[in-house]
Design a protein around this motif. Structure first.
Motif, PDB file in Angstrom:
ATOM      1  N   ILE A 141     -62.704 105.020  21.404  1.00 33.09           N
ATOM      2  CA  ILE A 141     -61.543 104.237  21.817  1.00 33.09           C
ATOM      3  C   ILE A 141     -61.913 103.145  22.826  1.00 33.09           C
ATOM      4  CG2 ILE A 141     -60.665 105.539  23.804  1.00 33.09           C
ATOM      5  CD1 ILE A 141     -57.891 105.273  22.538  1.00 33.09           C
ATOM      6  N   LEU A 196     -61.377  99.713  21.653  1.00 35.66           N
ATOM      7  CA  LEU A 196     -60.014  99.310  21.281  1.00 35.66           C
ATOM      8  C   LEU A 196     -59.698  97.858  21.649  1.00 35.66           C
ATOM      9  CD1 LEU A 196     -57.302 100.416  20.058  1.00 35.66           C
ATOM     10  CD2 LEU A 196     -56.562 100.726  22.409  1.00 35.66           C
ATOM     11  N   LEU A 231     -57.932  95.606  18.935  1.00 32.05           N
ATOM     12  CA  LEU A 231     -56.488  95.396  19.026  1.00 32.05           C
ATOM     13  C   LEU A 231     -56.191  93.924  19.333  1.00 32.05           C
ATOM     14  CD1 LEU A 231     -53.880  97.230  19.016  1.00 32.05           C
ATOM     15  CD2 LEU A 231     -53.936  97.021  21.495  1.00 32.05           C
ATOM     16  N   THR A 263     -47.627  95.529  24.793  1.00 31.23           N
ATOM     17  CA  THR A 263     -47.497  96.928  25.188  1.00 31.23           C
ATOM     18  C   THR A 263     -47.794  97.114  26.674  1.00 31.23           C
ATOM     19  OG1 THR A 263     -48.126  99.186  24.675  1.00 31.23           O
ATOM     20  CG2 THR A 263     -49.827  97.532  24.365  1.00 31.23           C
ATOM     21  N   LEU A 264     -48.765  96.361  27.216  1.00 32.69           N
ATOM     22  CA  LEU A 264     -49.041  96.453  28.653  1.00 32.69           C
ATOM     23  C   LEU A 264     -47.834  95.979  29.458  1.00 32.69           C
ATOM     24  CD1 LEU A 264     -52.743  95.203  28.890  1.00 32.69           C
ATOM     25  CD2 LEU A 264     -51.920  97.508  29.383  1.00 32.69           C
ATOM     26  N   ILE A 311     -45.144  98.745  29.410  1.00 36.29           N
ATOM     27  CA  ILE A 311     -45.501  99.936  30.178  1.00 36.29           C
ATOM     28  C   ILE A 311     -45.517  99.673  31.670  1.00 36.29           C
ATOM     29  CG2 ILE A 311     -47.528 101.318  30.720  1.00 36.29           C
ATOM     30  CD1 ILE A 311     -47.829 101.928  27.974  1.00 36.29           C
ATOM     31  N   LEU A 355     -43.142 103.009  31.545  1.00 33.35           N
ATOM     32  CA  LEU A 355     -43.713 104.350  31.708  1.00 33.35           C
ATOM     33  C   LEU A 355     -44.550 104.463  32.991  1.00 33.35           C
ATOM     34  CD1 LEU A 355     -43.194 106.513  29.593  1.00 33.35           C
ATOM     35  CD2 LEU A 355     -45.491 106.107  28.701  1.00 33.35           C
ATOM     36  N   ILE A 356     -45.397 103.479  33.233  1.00 30.71           N
ATOM     37  CA  ILE A 356     -46.246 103.512  34.428  1.00 30.71           C
ATOM     38  C   ILE A 356     -45.633 102.652  35.537  1.00 30.71           C
ATOM     39  CG2 ILE A 356     -48.525 102.957  35.364  1.00 30.71           C
ATOM     40  CD1 ILE A 356     -49.620 103.486  32.498  1.00 30.71           C
ATOM     41  N   PHE A 412     -58.147  95.286  30.892  1.00 25.13           N
ATOM     42  CA  PHE A 412     -58.078  95.799  29.528  1.00 25.13           C
ATOM     43  C   PHE A 412     -59.048  95.050  28.617  1.00 25.13           C
ATOM     44  CE2 PHE A 412     -56.480  95.434  25.207  1.00 25.13           C
ATOM     45  CZ  PHE A 412     -56.167  96.735  24.869  1.00 25.13           C
ATOM     46  N   LEU A 417     -56.000 102.117  28.471  1.00 26.44           N
ATOM     47  CA  LEU A 417     -56.105 102.056  27.008  1.00 26.44           C
ATOM     48  C   LEU A 417     -55.143 102.995  26.272  1.00 26.44           C
ATOM     49  CD1 LEU A 417     -59.970 102.022  26.322  1.00 26.44           C
ATOM     50  CD2 LEU A 417     -58.440 100.091  26.473  1.00 26.44           C
ATOM     51  N   LEU A 418     -55.185 104.276  26.638  1.00 23.41           N
ATOM     52  CA  LEU A 418     -54.511 105.272  25.790  1.00 23.41           C
ATOM     53  C   LEU A 418     -52.999 105.142  25.804  1.00 23.41           C
ATOM     54  CD1 LEU A 418     -56.716 108.402  26.501  1.00 23.41           C
ATOM     55  CD2 LEU A 418     -56.396 107.261  24.315  1.00 23.41           C
ATOM     56  N   VAL A 419     -52.414 105.138  27.009  1.00 22.04           N
ATOM     57  CA  VAL A 419     -50.950 105.052  27.102  1.00 22.04           C
ATOM     58  C   VAL A 419     -50.445 103.750  26.458  1.00 22.04           C
ATOM     59  CG1 VAL A 419     -48.972 105.000  28.667  1.00 22.04           C
ATOM     60  CG2 VAL A 419     -50.860 106.562  29.101  1.00 22.04           C
ATOM     61  N   PRO A 420     -51.059 102.592  26.772  1.00 24.78           N
ATOM     62  CA  PRO A 420     -50.603 101.368  26.101  1.00 24.78           C
ATOM     63  C   PRO A 420     -50.710 101.450  24.580  1.00 24.78           C
ATOM     64  CG  PRO A 420     -51.967 100.811  27.975  1.00 24.78           C
ATOM     65  CD  PRO A 420     -52.054 102.294  27.819  1.00 24.78           C
ATOM     66  N   ALA A 421     -51.788 102.050  24.067  1.00 24.18           N
ATOM     67  CA  ALA A 421     -51.946 102.139  22.609  1.00 24.18           C
ATOM     68  C   ALA A 421     -50.873 103.044  22.012  1.00 24.18           C
ATOM     69  CB  ALA A 421     -53.337 102.655  22.261  1.00 24.18           C
ATOM     70  N   ASN A 467     -48.024 103.707  23.234  1.00 25.25           N
ATOM     71  CA  ASN A 467     -46.727 103.065  23.434  1.00 25.25           C
ATOM     72  C   ASN A 467     -46.326 102.197  22.239  1.00 25.25           C
ATOM     73  OD1 ASN A 467     -44.407 102.218  25.061  1.00 25.25           O
ATOM     74  ND2 ASN A 467     -45.457 100.244  25.112  1.00 25.25           N
TER      75      ASN A 467
END
Lengths: 281, 291
Positions: free
Chosen positions: A105, A108, A112, A120-121, A124, A130-131, A155, B42-46, B48
């Motif tokens: 991963i 990624l 991506l 998505t960042l 979140i 979420l964060i 990222f 990486l993981l949480v954004p992916a 999501n």
């Protein structure tokens, strides 16, 4: 004679005319898709007079975008330098459940699309995300601020720091550490004197590559940032804004500054690697 | 990869022989840090992307999947990749074949030149194309007179994608060619094979995994390119809008369902890319490195 690429004897034109067709395809392609566009930028910059170039390049908005872009990219790549070293170390030296998954991963951000990453960042890390929701009570806002630019750059540049260090660590002899240990070195001494020095060129290369990528990044940053001048507006976004206003001179000058920085970063990477080969080859 | 599997047991055995308790504590602390850091970045954004896309269930997805603008964007992204990938494959193979197992002055300079697009900001790459082919660009008047449209049209999007993904294949295939050497090709030539026969029957089979690896990376980047395409496409809805541009536009218009549905498609592409990449690295022993 037709099959040998540039050798010594015949003239240059002769060589070009009789070069194998793989050579001709290579040069044709490079000329059309790389040299011509680059020449267009350089020639456009040359048509402007120096005073004009200086005025545009040092315009307060432009200066602030360099600050945001380069400073944030530097911080992101240094954070990645530390994190990348630890990640590479853990992936090479330890066994734990989920290791293969983590290893896969890491790439990624290469796979991506940056628009997806930015989207998505920004969700979140927004204040009800979420964060971001956890950070909100502490007064920390990430999305639509410079911190958001930093997160996007971390990222996008992370794989460079891991993937440059990982192979070097893999090839390193564990015996060296054992030897240092058995001769009475402490853990810290072993790390600083035995493990770190041979890794240094790889770490710096990763930082420089990550920096170069982060400086040029547009897609993820434009979505997570607020793109407000003097706050979180980055240079690539400024170029696009100038183009939208049909200010070609403005776009060209900022683009040239960015190009020169990228080329310098490339030069630094090559120098680090050359030094690394000489000392640790 | 083979190398690492040999070394890891040694390293683990070595670490176990040290002051076991304290060292293990350090190990798990570092492992926890890695999970935490990668989780946040990486993981949480992916994850999501998948959560948000499926938020409104299947109807929400279908809504976007059947919308005209989405389909046009997906089609344009596909067309761009279908043109870009083969062209860059021909270039990458030609460049690698010209460089491999040869020694001439300026060779490493040429390799750096081929790698150059990776160091240039995609936005600057797009700007270069605008300055070249745009209305007020160097070839602008000429193109206008002959009625050819490059900027704000498909050719511009393709050229931007070509620029951005140019180095991938050459840089994967070149090391493979160098490793194989030229003996087999020479043997084939001695036995009377033509250059084409040698290429198809000897060279290509020996580099197929590296080539595939390069193809996957080229395709992923071509389909996902945003910065360079933004500059040259003009983002005309339904006409010059690719999937990444569709995502940005939907996001700006607060249509997060549409944005995440398109993202889901590209995230699936990323997952497929990662899985294929991982398999190729294990099967063919290709070393991963930074791009």
């Amino acid at each position: 004679m037709t099959s040998s690429p540039p050798s010594s004897s015949p003239g240059l034109w002769h060589q070009i005319l009789h070069a194998p067709w793989t050579w001709r395809v290579t040069w044709f392609y490079l000329t059309l898709f790389l040299f011509l566009p680059m020449a267009a930028l350089v020639l456009k910059a040359l048509t402007l007079n120096p005073a004009e170039i200086w005025r545009i390049a040092t315009d307060p908005v432009a200066i602030s975008t360099y600050n945001v872009t380069f400073f944030t990219a530097l911080v992101a790549s240094i954070i990645n330098g530390f994190a990348g070293l630890i990640i590479a170390w853990v992936l090479v030296r330890y066994e734990f459940p989920g290791k293969r998954f983590l290893d896969a991963i890491i790439d990624l951000p290469f796979a991506l699309p940056t628009a997806v990453a930015g989207l998505t960042l920004s969700t979140i890390y927004s204040s009800n995300g979420l964060i971001g929701g956890f950070l909100e009570p502490f007064g920390i806002k990430v999305s639509f601020t410079r911190l958001g630019v930093l997160v996007a750059m971390i990222f996008i540049a992370l794989p460079f720091s891991v993937r440059t260090v990982q192979p070097v660590l893999q090839d390193m002899e564990a015996e060296m550490e054992e030897a240092a240990w058995s001769m009475g070195a402490s853990q810290w001494q072993t790390f600083w004197r035995v493990i770190l020095p041979p890794l240094m060129p790889a770490i710096l290369t990763g930082v420089a590559m990550g920096f170069s990528r982060a400086v040029g990044e547009y897609g993820s940053v434009v979505i997570i940032a607020g793109n407000i001048p003097f706050q979180d507006l980055i240079a690539p976004v400024l170029i696009i804004q100038r183009l939208e206003q049909f200010d070609y001179a403005g776009a060209t000058v900022v683009g040239t500054v960015l190009l020169l920085i990228s080329l310098s970063a490339l030069l630094v990477i090559n120098l680090i690697q050359a030094r690394g080969r000489r000392f640790y080859g | 990869m083979a190398d690492s599997s040999l070394r890891q047991p040694i390293a683990v055995a070595g670490s176990r022989s040290r002051k076991a308790g304290k060292f293990q504590w350090g190990k798990w602390l570092l492992v926890a840090f890695v999970f935490g850091f990668l989780g946040l970045i990486l993981l949480v954004p992916a994850l999501n992307v998948f959560i948000q896309a499926f938020k409104a269930g299947l109807p929400g997805l279908l809504d976007t999947f059947t919308s005209k603008f989405f389909l046009n964007a997906a089609k344009l992204t596909l067309i761009t990749a279908v043109i870009t990938v083969p062209l860059n494959t021909v270039f990458g193979l030609c460049a690698a074949l010209s460089l491999a197992n040869k020694n001439f002055p300026g060779r490493s300079l040429l390799i750096s030149i081929i790698d150059l697009p990776f160091s240039i900001s995609p936005v600057v790459a797009g700007l270069m194309l605008v300055l070249l082919f745009g209305n007020r660009g160097w070839f602008g008047p000429l193109l206008e007179a002959s009625g050819i449209k490059i900027i704000f049209a498909l050719p511009g999007i393709v050229m931007a994608s070509i620029f951005i993904t140019m180095p991938f294949i050459a840089r994967e295939v070149l090391p493979a060619l160098e490793e194989n050497g030229t003996q087999q090709e020479e043997a084939a030539a001695t036995l009377g094979a033509t250059q084409w026969q040698t290429f198809w029957r000897v060279t290509l089979p020996s580099i197929k995994w590296s080539l595939l690896y390069g193809l996957i990376l080229t395709n992923a980047r071509a389909m996902g390119e945003f910065g360079a395409v933004t500059v040259v496409s003009g983002n005309i809805v339904g006409k010059t809008q690719t999937l990444p541009l569709f995502i940005e536009e939907a996001h700006i218009q607060y249509n997060s369902q549409a944005a995440y549905t398109a993202s889901l498609l590209l995230a699936c592409l990323a997952v497929v890319t990662l899985v294929l990449k991982y398999l190729l690295e294990r099967r063919a022993g290709i070393q991963h490195r930074g791009h």
